[in-house]
Enzyme design. Structure first.
Site, PDB file in Angstrom:
ATOM      1  N   PHE A 146      16.017 -92.269 -20.056  1.00 33.14           N
ATOM      2  CA  PHE A 146      16.210 -90.854 -19.780  1.00 33.14           C
ATOM      3  C   PHE A 146      16.625 -90.136 -21.058  1.00 33.14           C
ATOM      4  O   PHE A 146      17.403 -90.652 -21.860  1.00 33.14           O
ATOM      5  CB  PHE A 146      17.274 -90.661 -18.711  1.00 33.14           C
TER       6      PHE A 146
ATOM      7  N   GLU B  76       3.881 -96.311 -18.947  1.00 32.95           N
ATOM      8  CA  GLU B  76       3.906 -97.509 -19.783  1.00 32.95           C
ATOM      9  C   GLU B  76       2.526 -98.162 -19.871  1.00 32.95           C
ATOM     10  O   GLU B  76       2.105 -98.621 -20.939  1.00 32.95           O
ATOM     11  CB  GLU B  76       4.931 -98.492 -19.215  1.00 32.95           C
TER      12      GLU B  76
END
Length: 421
Positions: free
Chosen positions: A405, A320
């Protein structure tokens, strides 16, 4: 021209507080609501901490029949929808029902009730052949995820498009994105949208134990969620819900509604790479951010706050950070970024909507919530992650991101509508 989308009502049930105000008070004070799991005996599990909601469905006004029929996640969604509707001040009775839609997100839907009913049917796993006479008459409601948005639709009287979005941890953002498109295209004028998840159940906890995604800091639950910290070792599983009333902005203004924020941009990408793994360059998340900003007609330098996914896993926080640098350029080092998962944990499909509630309230009150438990920033997470203490500052544009996911990457932009035009 597409219709503009306003948030006029917010309902939240999250760890540490009942309702929108208590939720925001928790975040702005930097307190944490993670604790040892109490919803079942977690003594045999690798990770034994969670963000649990102190939720009493009877106290929340649900009838005994509703409580029996609805899974816990559905109960949370309905209660939050009621709060959002009341907060909006919109007279739903005078709104044509076919002009009201519902979009709900959830990752594991009725996992709580499904596991409970399996244990009843199999006599706690002892019997391979189940006696159907022990089956709950409400098993269909638990088995079919679409029942959850249907219950919300019944609660608010919506007869327009009703949708369930289930794509893991970005479900809460993507459900809102779908609702925005319904309003932008003129399909509906009002949407009740958000997400709910109640994954604190043995089977879900065991799944994350197996892949070692959750924290093992069982001796210190309040400080177990440590996004961007050098000592982070996984996320804290949580439950919760947030629901919104979204309206056509012109209609909201015409009736004098309080507008928390305008949703101006949304984009999603998939990395087509690995079920749980992430590339270190953050390219797909950066692409989603870039498209969301472009649709908002916002330059990276005009973003005043970034609500991070910030799960607290080694690879997510690194991925991120790279995505922010790639998409925001030099501004990534100046803009405040924080993760509320440090305080309320990671409620899977619900967290994206819960984070949007935090973003809207940040715009409303001009306060950036902090990242709790961030005492030793990781060297590879070298941006301004607002450690420990909230900040008062001017906020007109907020970026929120989610990562899930399967490779899902989503970005959403909220703006002060008076600044947006």
């Amino acid at each position: 021209m597409p219709h503009r989308v306003a948030i006029t009502g917010i309902g939240v049930r999250a760890p540490g507080g009942r309702g929108r105000k208590e939720f925001w008070d928790l975040l702005t004070s930097g307190r944490t609501a993670t604790r040892a799991i109490s919803l079942f005996d977690a003594g045999a599990f690798r990770s034994r901490v969670a963000g649990e909601c102190d939720f009493d469905p009877e106290l929340e006004g649900l009838s005994h029949r509703q409580i029996r029929r609805m899974d816990r996640s559905t109960q949370l969604a309905v209660v939050c929808a009621r709060e959002a509707v009341a907060d909006s001040g919109l007279d739903f009775a005078s709104t044509p029902p076919h002009r009201v839609g519902v979009s709900l997100g959830s990752a594991v839907a009725a996992a709580t009730s499904l596991e409970r009913e399996y244990l009843v049917l199999s006599d706690s796993g002892r019997d391979w052949l189940a006696d159907h006479h022990h089956l709950s008459p409400h098993m269909f409601d638990y088995l079919t995820p679409g029942v959850e948005p249907a219950e919300v639709a019944w609660a608010v009287g919506a007869e327009g498009p009703v949708t369930m979005v289930s794509d893991g941890c970005t479900s809460g953002l993507d459900a809102l994105g779908h609702a925005c498109r319904l309003i932008q295209r003129g399909t509906v004028s009002v949407a009740v949208a958000g997400a709910a998840d109640t994954p604190i159940t043995p089977i879900v906890v065991a799944c994350f134990d197996a892949i070692k995604a959750t924290t093992t800091r069982n001796d210190d639950p309040e400080h177990a969620s440590r996004p961007f910290d050098r000592t982070r070792d996984g996320f804290v599983l949580a439950e919760g819900a947030a629901m919104f009333v979204l309206e056509d902005l012109d209609g909201a203004r015409a009736r004098g509604a309080h507008v928390y924020a305008e949703i101006t941009g949304y984009a999603t990408r998939l990395n087509a790479y690995h079920m749980t793994g992430l590339k270190t360059d953050g390219r797909e998340m950066a692409e989603a951010i870039g498209v969301a900003l472009d649709r908002s007609r916002v330059a990276p330098a005009d973003v005043h706050y970034v609500n991070a996914h910030g799960s607290g896993t080694k690879q997510n926080d690194r991925h991120e950070t790279a995505a922010f640098k790639r998409s925001l350029g030099d501004h990534a080092r100046r803009v405040p970024i924080s993760s509320i998962k440090s305080m309320v944990g990671h409620s899977l499909g619900a967290i994206g909507s819960i984070e949007i509630a935090a973003c809207a309230l940040a715009l409303n009150d001009q306060i950036v919530p902090p990242t709790a438990n961030l005492h030793e920033p990781a060297p590879e997470c070298d941006l301004d992650y607002v450690p420990l203490t909230a900040r008062e500052q001017e906020i007109d544009t907020v970026l929120s991101v989610g990562s899930g996911f399967g490779g899902f990457q989503t970005a959403m932009v909220l703006r002060n509508p008076e600044v947006a035009g």
